[in-house]
Design a protein around this motif. Structure first.
Motif, PDB file in Angstrom:
ATOM      1  N   GLU A  58       0.510 -16.320  -3.171  1.00 36.27           N
ATOM      2  CA  GLU A  58      -0.570 -16.089  -2.220  1.00 36.27           C
ATOM      3  C   GLU A  58      -0.198 -14.952  -1.283  1.00 36.27           C
ATOM      4  N   LEU A  59      -1.088 -13.959  -1.229  1.00 38.95           N
ATOM      5  CA  LEU A  59      -0.922 -12.825  -0.325  1.00 38.95           C
ATOM      6  C   LEU A  59      -1.841 -13.013   0.858  1.00 38.95           C
ATOM      7  N   THR A  60      -1.299 -12.849   2.059  1.00 40.00           N
ATOM      8  CA  THR A  60      -2.118 -12.902   3.274  1.00 40.00           C
ATOM      9  C   THR A  60      -2.096 -11.522   3.907  1.00 40.00           C
ATOM     10  N   LEU A  61      -3.294 -10.939   4.044  1.00 42.44           N
ATOM     11  CA  LEU A  61      -3.476  -9.607   4.611  1.00 42.44           C
ATOM     12  C   LEU A  61      -4.740  -9.633   5.462  1.00 42.44           C
ATOM     13  N   LYS A  62      -4.633  -9.189   6.689  1.00 44.08           N
ATOM     14  CA  LYS A  62      -5.763  -9.174   7.629  1.00 44.08           C
ATOM     15  C   LYS A  62      -6.406 -10.556   7.779  1.00 44.08           C
ATOM     16  N   MET A  82       1.927  -8.805   6.933  1.00 42.77           N
ATOM     17  CA  MET A  82       1.391  -9.223   5.644  1.00 42.77           C
ATOM     18  C   MET A  82       2.454 -10.143   5.046  1.00 42.77           C
ATOM     19  N   THR A  83       2.029 -11.236   4.421  1.00 45.92           N
ATOM     20  CA  THR A  83       3.003 -12.169   3.855  1.00 45.92           C
ATOM     21  C   THR A  83       2.673 -12.471   2.402  1.00 45.92           C
ATOM     22  N   TYR A  84       3.720 -12.839   1.677  1.00 47.64           N
ATOM     23  CA  TYR A  84       3.556 -13.280   0.299  1.00 47.64           C
ATOM     24  C   TYR A  84       4.421 -14.514   0.112  1.00 47.64           C
ATOM     25  N   ALA A 120       9.633  -1.864   6.476  1.00 49.79           N
ATOM     26  CA  ALA A 120      10.208  -3.085   7.055  1.00 49.79           C
ATOM     27  C   ALA A 120       9.735  -4.314   6.291  1.00 49.79           C
ATOM     28  N   VAL A 121      10.638  -4.872   5.504  1.00 49.66           N
ATOM     29  CA  VAL A 121      10.352  -6.092   4.754  1.00 49.66           C
ATOM     30  C   VAL A 121      11.512  -7.049   4.954  1.00 49.66           C
ATOM     31  N   GLU A 122      11.185  -8.317   5.078  1.00 50.00           N
ATOM     32  CA  GLU A 122      12.227  -9.346   5.135  1.00 50.00           C
ATOM     33  C   GLU A 122      11.744 -10.530   4.317  1.00 50.00           C
ATOM     34  N   MET A 144       3.438  -4.429   9.095  1.00 47.67           N
ATOM     35  CA  MET A 144       2.401  -3.479   8.734  1.00 47.67           C
ATOM     36  C   MET A 144       2.513  -2.156   9.496  1.00 47.67           C
ATOM     37  N   SER A 145       3.154  -2.177  10.659  1.00 49.63           N
ATOM     38  CA  SER A 145       3.307  -0.932  11.413  1.00 49.63           C
ATOM     39  C   SER A 145       4.316   0.003  10.759  1.00 49.63           C
TER      40      SER A 145
END
Length: 193
Positions: free
Chosen positions: A112-116, A93-95, A43-45, A65-66
């Motif tokens: 910029e990657l945002t994870l956790k 998670m976003t980019y 699942a990506v948008e 992420m699920s």
């Protein structure tokens, strides 16, 4: 290569929506130090804005992420828990791109990657695979599709994914470096009349 749109065959400036059905967000990480385990997020948008000058283009994407899929439901559940992604607390998670630079016949995309809950710069190597007609568009005469490949690498520990897992006789169950590969197909948004 000069980044003039005329030098990218079929280049179209506009706003594009990522097509999750025809896109793949994949990763690979060393497993037991002898092979690589691979997975993907289903699942990506997101949105891609191709500017008249390609170097002024922008990308933003969100990954559920699920939706992780490694081919093993048991492993996928483990990846969703607190040892790894802690999906209940950090469901996405976003980019977001911050700039694009020409690099020979390819491009480098800073972002910029945002994870956790951790945001860090992650550059990606970007290939523009092409632009073409969209047979699925409401008006195929004006619809278009674009394809992109982006690759990069992160250290999972930098984002708080620090599960180690021991191996009998020594060694780590997982490597720290994670290879990222994105195969993105996007549909051009119709121009508002």
């Amino acid at each position: 290569m000069s980044a003039e749109p005329t030098e990218i065959p079929g280049y179209i400036a506009g706003t594009w929506d990522i097509d999750p059905v025809h896109s793949d967000v994949g990763f690979a990480v060393r497993h037991l130090m002898i092979s690589k385990a691979k997975g993907r997020f289903a699942a990506v948008e997101g949105r891609i804005v191709t500017a008249e000058d390609p170097l002024e283009s922008e990308v933003s994407a969100t990954i559920d992420m699920s939706s992780i899929d490694t081919g093993s439901p048991q492993r996928d559940e483990h990846l969703r828990d607190a040892d790894f992604f802690e999906v209940g607390k950090y469901p996405r998670m976003t980019y977001r791109s911050t700039g694009i630079r020409a690099d020979g016949d390819r491009f480098l995309m800073d972002g910029e990657l945002t994870l956790k809950g951790v945001t860090l710069p992650v550059p990606l190597t970007l290939e523009i695979n092409g632009f073409g007609p969209d047979p699925f568009a409401p008006d195929p005469a004006t619809g278009a599709r674009a394809g992109f490949t982006a690759t990069g690498e992160i250290n999972r520990r930098d984002f708080g994914v620090s599960y180690h897992g021991s191996v009998p006789g020594g060694g780590a169950a997982l490597g720290d470096r994670v290879e990222i590969t994105l195969e993105i197909e996007a549909a051009l948004r119709p121009v508002a009349e």
